[in-house]
Motif scaffolding. Structure first.
Motif, PDB file in Angstrom:
ATOM      1  N   ASN A  19      17.035  71.042  54.972  1.00  9.58           N
ATOM      2  CA  ASN A  19      16.202  72.195  54.633  1.00  9.58           C
ATOM      3  C   ASN A  19      15.060  71.823  53.694  1.00  9.58           C
ATOM      4  OD1 ASN A  19      15.802  75.194  54.756  1.00  9.58           O
ATOM      5  ND2 ASN A  19      16.122  74.989  52.550  1.00  9.58           N
ATOM      6  N   VAL A  20      15.229  70.762  52.896  1.00  7.97           N
ATOM      7  CA  VAL A  20      14.129  70.293  52.046  1.00  7.97           C
ATOM      8  C   VAL A  20      12.908  69.980  52.910  1.00  7.97           C
ATOM      9  CG1 VAL A  20      13.346  68.424  50.527  1.00  7.97           C
ATOM     10  CG2 VAL A  20      15.606  69.444  50.188  1.00  7.97           C
ATOM     11  N   SER A  21      13.149  69.378  54.066  1.00  7.94           N
ATOM     12  CA  SER A  21      12.026  69.058  54.954  1.00  7.94           C
ATOM     13  C   SER A  21      11.383  70.323  55.513  1.00  7.94           C
ATOM     14  CB  SER A  21      12.481  68.137  56.090  1.00  7.94           C
ATOM     15  OG  SER A  21      13.347  68.819  56.982  1.00  7.94           O
ATOM     16  N   VAL A  22      12.177  71.385  55.697  1.00  8.08           N
ATOM     17  CA  VAL A  22      11.636  72.665  56.150  1.00  8.08           C
ATOM     18  C   VAL A  22      10.708  73.238  55.085  1.00  8.08           C
ATOM     19  CG1 VAL A  22      12.196  75.035  56.818  1.00  8.08           C
ATOM     20  CG2 VAL A  22      13.639  73.142  57.607  1.00  8.08           C
ATOM     21  N   VAL A  23      11.153  73.168  53.830  1.00  9.29           N
ATOM     22  CA  VAL A  23      10.327  73.647  52.713  1.00  9.29           C
ATOM     23  C   VAL A  23       9.030  72.848  52.640  1.00  9.29           C
ATOM     24  CG1 VAL A  23      10.185  73.869  50.197  1.00  9.29           C
ATOM     25  CG2 VAL A  23      12.305  74.481  51.389  1.00  9.29           C
ATOM     26  N   LEU A  24       9.138  71.537  52.759  1.00  9.35           N
ATOM     27  CA  LEU A  24       7.947  70.688  52.683  1.00  9.35           C
ATOM     28  C   LEU A  24       7.008  70.943  53.854  1.00  9.35           C
ATOM     29  CD1 LEU A  24       9.581  67.338  51.527  1.00  9.35           C
ATOM     30  CD2 LEU A  24       8.313  68.970  50.136  1.00  9.35           C
ATOM     31  N   GLY A  25       7.583  71.224  55.020  1.00  9.39           N
ATOM     32  CA  GLY A  25       6.756  71.558  56.163  1.00  9.39           C
ATOM     33  C   GLY A  25       5.980  72.842  55.941  1.00  9.39           C
ATOM     34  N   SER A  26       6.603  73.765  55.210  1.00  2.28           N
ATOM     35  CA  SER A  26       5.942  75.038  54.902  1.00  2.28           C
ATOM     36  C   SER A  26       4.869  74.875  53.836  1.00  2.28           C
ATOM     37  CB  SER A  26       6.993  76.053  54.439  1.00  2.28           C
ATOM     38  OG  SER A  26       6.404  77.228  53.941  1.00  2.28           O
ATOM     39  N   GLU A 128      15.181  58.543  51.552  1.00  2.00           N
ATOM     40  CA  GLU A 128      15.418  57.833  52.815  1.00  2.00           C
ATOM     41  C   GLU A 128      15.394  58.795  53.995  1.00  2.00           C
ATOM     42  OE1 GLU A 128      15.656  54.674  53.493  1.00  2.00           O
ATOM     43  OE2 GLU A 128      15.648  53.856  51.468  1.00  2.00           O
ATOM     44  N   TYR A 129      15.989  59.963  53.830  1.00  4.68           N
ATOM     45  CA  TYR A 129      15.995  60.935  54.932  1.00  4.68           C
ATOM     46  C   TYR A 129      14.572  61.373  55.268  1.00  4.68           C
ATOM     47  CZ  TYR A 129      16.519  65.212  57.571  1.00  4.68           C
ATOM     48  OH  TYR A 129      16.398  66.178  58.547  1.00  4.68           O
ATOM     49  N   LEU A 130      13.782  61.676  54.250  1.00  4.34           N
ATOM     50  CA  LEU A 130      12.405  62.113  54.508  1.00  4.34           C
ATOM     51  C   LEU A 130      11.589  61.013  55.184  1.00  4.34           C
ATOM     52  CD1 LEU A 130      11.619  64.092  51.224  1.00  4.34           C
ATOM     53  CD2 LEU A 130      12.142  65.024  53.491  1.00  4.34           C
ATOM     54  N   ASN A 131      11.773  59.783  54.763  1.00  3.77           N
ATOM     55  CA  ASN A 131      11.072  58.676  55.426  1.00  3.77           C
ATOM     56  C   ASN A 131      11.488  58.565  56.894  1.00  3.77           C
ATOM     57  OD1 ASN A 131       9.193  57.437  53.659  1.00  3.77           O
ATOM     58  ND2 ASN A 131      10.861  56.536  52.479  1.00  3.77           N
ATOM     59  N   ASP A 132      12.777  58.751  57.176  1.00  5.59           N
ATOM     60  CA  ASP A 132      13.265  58.650  58.553  1.00  5.59           C
ATOM     61  C   ASP A 132      12.643  59.695  59.466  1.00  5.59           C
ATOM     62  OD1 ASP A 132      14.811  56.508  57.884  1.00  5.59           O
ATOM     63  OD2 ASP A 132      16.740  57.451  58.295  1.00  5.59           O
ATOM     64  N   PHE A 135       8.280  62.042  56.856  1.00  5.06           N
ATOM     65  CA  PHE A 135       7.677  62.504  55.607  1.00  5.06           C
ATOM     66  C   PHE A 135       7.625  61.284  54.686  1.00  5.06           C
ATOM     67  CE2 PHE A 135       9.081  66.836  56.893  1.00  5.06           C
ATOM     68  CZ  PHE A 135       7.906  67.534  56.633  1.00  5.06           C
ATOM     69  N   LYS A 136       6.587  60.483  54.831  1.00  9.00           N
ATOM     70  CA  LYS A 136       6.537  59.192  54.159  1.00  9.00           C
ATOM     71  C   LYS A 136       6.400  59.350  52.644  1.00  9.00           C
ATOM     72  CE  LYS A 136       7.052  56.772  57.821  1.00  9.00           C
ATOM     73  NZ  LYS A 136       8.351  56.069  58.013  1.00  9.00           N
ATOM     74  N   ASN A 137       7.220  58.587  51.914  1.00 12.70           N
ATOM     75  CA  ASN A 137       7.221  58.670  50.458  1.00 12.70           C
ATOM     76  C   ASN A 137       7.723  57.374  49.858  1.00 12.70           C
ATOM     77  OD1 ASN A 137      10.289  58.993  49.410  1.00 12.70           O
ATOM     78  ND2 ASN A 137      10.073  59.905  51.464  1.00 12.70           N
ATOM     79  N   GLU A 138       7.472  57.198  48.585  1.00 10.75           N
ATOM     80  CA  GLU A 138       8.032  56.092  47.808  1.00 10.75           C
ATOM     81  C   GLU A 138       9.053  56.646  46.821  1.00 10.75           C
ATOM     82  OE1 GLU A 138       5.195  53.603  45.876  1.00 10.75           O
ATOM     83  OE2 GLU A 138       3.875  53.487  47.627  1.00 10.75           O
TER      84      GLU A 138
END
Length: 412
Positions: A19-26, A128-132, A135-138
């Motif tokens: 769901n974090v990725s859903v929030v970030l997508g929004s 790691e999940y977001l990179n997969d 959602f590229k991040n360091e």
């Protein structure tokens, strides 16, 4: 750059991390920094492990439970051969290795080295999940950036060093880092106080000159009262920094008390929004002509009320207050409410580190004391004083204090 903070409830399991990725997508994932708390009840579980360690009873079982929980969450996010699974195991190996080798009797020091691993592991999983999913991040280790003194469990920020370190961050990249943790001059971990992840986010926002900071909660925003404790509460759409600071000071759990001042100094807008409904506008804290001052209700439970008086019935004078406050500071006990009379001092206090009995023993060397544990402090902000009686219904009042538009009562 925007700063987003995701608390333990927002990353408690695999579906929550997704769901974090859903929030970030929004919200958009360009030029942002995510501050992540430990997953679910991880901090409580690691606290139990530290307690068992010092009581010389089985602590390994507690650590193993936390490890298995994180591996289960990861299995819902990654392929079985994903390298993050091995990395999670290494984190827990490090905890056990530290405890086997540790010679320090300092509970707070050991606490910080162990409990901080919750944030390290959760932030690694989220990164790691977001990179997969592109959602590229360091991933950043917050301890390399936020520096404090050696006041373990309640570190005081070295703002000069922290500002210098954070200034090196490349603002064109997205990052995931940890809340709650920092490090001292010798690079040992120091935590920033329970629920300190909001404060971490504010530190990063201040040093990055962020355009905004948002914390994601399981409620629509800042309410006129905790919906779990009060009925018919309403959303506060806009409130000032000053009102938010007052609410945090009086104990509103949705905002960490130290969070607001860094944001206010640079006029950085602060949003409290729901990760369950990210399109909901939530609450905006900042300078606005729309700011509201509604009647709000705050309940602080698990407090203690102590009455302190001189042995010879002399006045409570400055030298007495100095002695009492020194003992409170020594035992890391926080005053929630204070009231003085000619010969006594009444304190409603919060005992975060189980030191109240020791404090009472030290006070009784010089003073008479009476203590009532397990009391509650009920505060009404922006109270309508003409409706005063409704705040006293069905309550056993032990102490009351009324100031301009604020009513406080201690009850049991």
């Amino acid at each position: 750059m925007k700063v987003f903070k995701f608390g333990g409830a927002s990353v408690k399991d695999a579906e929550s991390v997704k769901n974090v990725s859903v929030v970030l997508g929004s919200e958009g994932f360009e030029n942002c920094l995510l501050v992540v708390s430990a997953m679910g009840k991880t901090t409580n579980a690691l606290e139990k492990a530290v307690e068992n360690y010092f009581n010389k009873i089985d602590y390994q079982t507690e650590i193993e439970k936390v490890k298995q929980n994180h591996l289960e969450i990861s299995e819902g996010l990654f392929q079985k051969d994903h390298p993050v699974l091995a990395e999670i195991s290494l984190f827990f190996d490090d905890i056990e290795s530290f405890l086997r080798r540790n010679k320090s009797p300092n509970y707070n020091f050991v606490y910080d080295q162990v409990v901080s691993c919750g944030e390290m592991i959760s932030s690694k999983i989220v990164s790691e999940y977001l990179n997969d999913i592109q959602f590229k991040n360091e991933w950043l280790d917050a301890r390399d950036y936020i520096k404090t003194d050696s006041n373990y469990r309640e570190g005081n920020i070295n703002w000069e060093a922290t500002q210098r370190n954070i200034a090196e961050i490349n603002l064109q990249t997205c990052f995931v880092t940890q809340g709650f943790i920092a490090s001292e001059a010798n690079n040992f971990t120091v935590t920033l106080g329970r629920e300190g992840s909001d404060y971490s986010a504010a530190i990063f926002a201040y040093c990055l000159n962020a355009e905004a900071m948002t914390i994601w909660k399981d409620v629509p925003g800042v309410m006129t009262g905790d919906p779990r404790k009060f009925e018919n509460v309403k959303l506060l759409s806009n409130i000032s920094y000053e009102e938010a600071i007052e609410m945090a000071y009086y104990g509103a759990s949705i905002i960490h008390p130290k969070t607001l001042q860094p944001l206010k100094q640079k006029n950085i807008p602060f949003y409290v929004k729901s990760f369950l409904d990210p399109r909901n506008p939530g609450t905006k804290v900042g300078a606005s002509a729309k700011n509201e001052e509604q009647e709000t209700y705050i309940l602080k439970e698990n407090q203690s009320l102590i009455h302190i008086s001189t042995r010879d019935f002399s006045f409570i004078a400055e030298e007495h207050l100095s002695q009492i406050f020194a003992l409170l500071a020594k035992n890391k006990i926080t005053i929630s409410l204070m009231q003085t009379s000619a010969i006594s001092l009444a304190l409603c206090i919060e005992d975060k580190y189980d030191a109240i009995d020791h404090l009472n023993q030290e006070l009784q060397i010089s003073f008479n004391t009476e203590m009532v544990k397990s009391v509650s402090l009920f505060t009404v902000r922006n109270a309508k004083l003409e409706d005063l009686n409704k705040f006293y219904e069905n309550k056993n009042i032990l102490l009351e204090q009324i100031s301009k538009k604020t009513i406080q009562v201690v009850t049991n």
